[in-house]
Design a protein around this motif. Sequence first.
Motif, PDB file in Angstrom:
ATOM      1  N   GLN A  18      11.018   8.721   0.510  1.00 20.82           N
ATOM      2  CA  GLN A  18      10.679   7.972  -0.572  1.00 20.82           C
ATOM      3  C   GLN A  18       9.631   7.274  -0.516  1.00 20.82           C
ATOM      4  N   LEU A  19       9.130   6.349   0.370  1.00 22.58           N
ATOM      5  CA  LEU A  19       7.975   5.721   0.748  1.00 22.58           C
ATOM      6  C   LEU A  19       6.936   6.316   0.222  1.00 22.58           C
ATOM      7  N   LYS A  20       6.736   7.470   0.724  1.00 19.81           N
ATOM      8  CA  LYS A  20       5.401   8.329   0.205  1.00 19.81           C
ATOM      9  C   LYS A  20       5.437   8.680  -1.043  1.00 19.81           C
ATOM     10  N   GLU A  21       6.493   8.767  -1.873  1.00 15.24           N
ATOM     11  CA  GLU A  21       6.483   9.121  -3.256  1.00 15.24           C
ATOM     12  C   GLU A  21       6.022   7.951  -4.049  1.00 15.24           C
ATOM     13  N   ARG A  22       6.686   6.654  -3.727  1.00 14.26           N
ATOM     14  CA  ARG A  22       6.584   5.431  -4.340  1.00 14.26           C
ATOM     15  C   ARG A  22       4.945   5.113  -4.082  1.00 14.26           C
ATOM     16  N   LEU A  23       4.510   5.099  -2.934  1.00 14.07           N
ATOM     17  CA  LEU A  23       2.889   4.790  -2.688  1.00 14.07           C
ATOM     18  C   LEU A  23       2.147   5.810  -3.223  1.00 14.07           C
ATOM     19  N   LYS A  24       2.572   7.082  -3.432  1.00 13.97           N
ATOM     20  CA  LYS A  24       1.712   8.086  -3.974  1.00 13.97           C
ATOM     21  C   LYS A  24       0.500   8.329  -2.841  1.00 13.97           C
ATOM     22  N   CYS A  25       1.063   8.287  -1.583  1.00 12.87           N
ATOM     23  CA  CYS A  25       0.280   8.381  -0.522  1.00 12.87           C
ATOM     24  C   CYS A  25       0.947   8.775   0.728  1.00 12.87           C
ATOM     25  N   SER A  26       0.407   9.949   1.312  1.00  7.72           N
ATOM     26  CA  SER A  26       1.211  10.504   2.352  1.00  7.72           C
ATOM     27  C   SER A  26       0.511  10.148   3.879  1.00  7.72           C
ATOM     28  N   LYS A  27      -0.883   9.986   3.671  1.00  5.00           N
ATOM     29  CA  LYS A  27      -1.686   9.227   4.853  1.00  5.00           C
ATOM     30  C   LYS A  27      -2.862   8.615   4.706  1.00  5.00           C
ATOM     31  N   LEU A  28      -3.259   7.702   5.425  1.00  4.91           N
ATOM     32  CA  LEU A  28      -4.314   6.756   5.296  1.00  4.91           C
ATOM     33  C   LEU A  28      -5.174   6.310   6.479  1.00  4.91           C
ATOM     34  N   VAL A  38      -1.164  -4.703   2.336  1.00  7.60           N
ATOM     35  CA  VAL A  38      -0.610  -5.277   1.009  1.00  7.60           C
ATOM     36  C   VAL A  38      -1.919  -6.170   0.401  1.00  7.60           C
ATOM     37  N   SER A  39      -2.922  -6.674   1.112  1.00  4.85           N
ATOM     38  CA  SER A  39      -4.089  -7.440   0.517  1.00  4.85           C
ATOM     39  C   SER A  39      -4.968  -6.376   0.120  1.00  4.85           C
ATOM     40  N   GLN A  40      -4.905  -5.117   0.521  1.00  2.00           N
ATOM     41  CA  GLN A  40      -5.911  -3.915   0.112  1.00  2.00           C
ATOM     42  C   GLN A  40      -5.287  -3.391  -1.132  1.00  2.00           C
ATOM     43  N   TYR A  41      -4.044  -3.139  -1.080  1.00  2.00           N
ATOM     44  CA  TYR A  41      -3.277  -2.360  -2.162  1.00  2.00           C
ATOM     45  C   TYR A  41      -2.097  -3.285  -2.685  1.00  2.00           C
ATOM     46  N   PRO A  42      -2.316  -4.214  -3.463  1.00  2.00           N
ATOM     47  CA  PRO A  42      -1.413  -5.307  -3.824  1.00  2.00           C
ATOM     48  C   PRO A  42      -0.144  -4.658  -4.302  1.00  2.00           C
ATOM     49  N   HIS A  43      -0.221  -3.467  -5.192  1.00  2.00           N
ATOM     50  CA  HIS A  43       0.785  -2.774  -5.799  1.00  2.00           C
ATOM     51  C   HIS A  43       1.733  -2.165  -4.692  1.00  2.00           C
ATOM     52  N   TRP A  44       1.492  -2.144  -3.626  1.00  2.00           N
ATOM     53  CA  TRP A  44       2.247  -1.590  -2.510  1.00  2.00           C
ATOM     54  C   TRP A  44       3.313  -2.405  -2.036  1.00  2.00           C
ATOM     55  N   GLN A  45       3.084  -3.692  -2.162  1.00  2.00           N
ATOM     56  CA  GLN A  45       3.931  -4.924  -1.718  1.00  2.00           C
ATOM     57  C   GLN A  45       5.256  -4.689  -1.808  1.00  2.00           C
ATOM     58  N   PRO A  46       5.798  -4.449  -2.951  1.00  2.00           N
ATOM     59  CA  PRO A  46       7.480  -4.331  -3.006  1.00  2.00           C
ATOM     60  C   PRO A  46       8.206  -3.407  -2.096  1.00  2.00           C
ATOM     61  N   TRP A  47       7.284  -2.092  -1.554  1.00  2.00           N
ATOM     62  CA  TRP A  47       7.917  -1.148  -0.686  1.00  2.00           C
ATOM     63  C   TRP A  47       7.287  -1.463   0.726  1.00  2.00           C
ATOM     64  N   LEU A  48       6.330  -2.298   0.964  1.00  2.00           N
ATOM     65  CA  LEU A  48       5.915  -2.531   2.373  1.00  2.00           C
ATOM     66  C   LEU A  48       6.624  -3.521   2.845  1.00  2.00           C
ATOM     67  N   GLU A  49       7.330  -4.488   2.153  1.00  2.00           N
ATOM     68  CA  GLU A  49       7.865  -5.658   2.609  1.00  2.00           C
ATOM     69  C   GLU A  49       9.401  -5.398   2.481  1.00  2.00           C
ATOM     70  N   GLU A  50       9.890  -4.476   2.322  1.00  2.00           N
ATOM     71  CA  GLU A  50      11.400  -3.911   2.267  1.00  2.00           C
ATOM     72  C   GLU A  50      11.770  -4.264   3.800  1.00  2.00           C
ATOM     73  N   ARG A  51      12.878  -4.847   4.003  1.00  2.00           N
ATOM     74  CA  ARG A  51      13.336  -5.284   5.258  1.00  2.00           C
ATOM     75  C   ARG A  51      13.722  -4.064   6.019  1.00  2.00           C
ATOM     76  N   GLU A  52      14.151  -2.903   5.183  1.00  2.00           N
ATOM     77  CA  GLU A  52      14.807  -1.682   5.992  1.00  2.00           C
ATOM     78  C   GLU A  52      13.895  -0.816   6.438  1.00  2.00           C
ATOM     79  N   LEU A  53      12.618  -1.070   5.947  1.00  2.00           N
ATOM     80  CA  LEU A  53      11.483  -0.116   6.339  1.00  2.00           C
ATOM     81  C   LEU A  53      11.430  -0.035   7.703  1.00  2.00           C
TER      82      LEU A  53
END
Length: 99
Positions: A26-36, A54-69
């Motif tokens: 689901q992370l890949k789907e939310r970020l709309k990115c599979s690799k970087l 997060v500083s380069q892609y601020p809209h990724w913050q909610p998903w990259l800061e999830e505790r369970e990631l």
Amino acid sequence: MAVGNEINPNNVISSAKNVELLFFGQLKERLKCSKLSLEITQPLTISELKLRLVSQYPHWQPWLEERELLAALNQTMSSSDEIVKAGDELAFFPPVTGG
């Protein structure tokens, strides 16, 4: 040596400075990115690398800061204080649930 097998030194130098990031589930789907591919100039912890993303892609913050990631560094499950170096592969994915 066949031309197709020659190594371009520019590609080797360039990729040696990068960390390959992979995103799954689901992370890949939310970020709309599979690799970087991310250039780093010094080793960073996984936490520091996530902050940089997060500083380069601020809209990724909610998903990259999830505790369970979850994170796997070079295909080994890793904690957020593990050190990431140029040339490493770092994969992020949501927790896997069974049924």
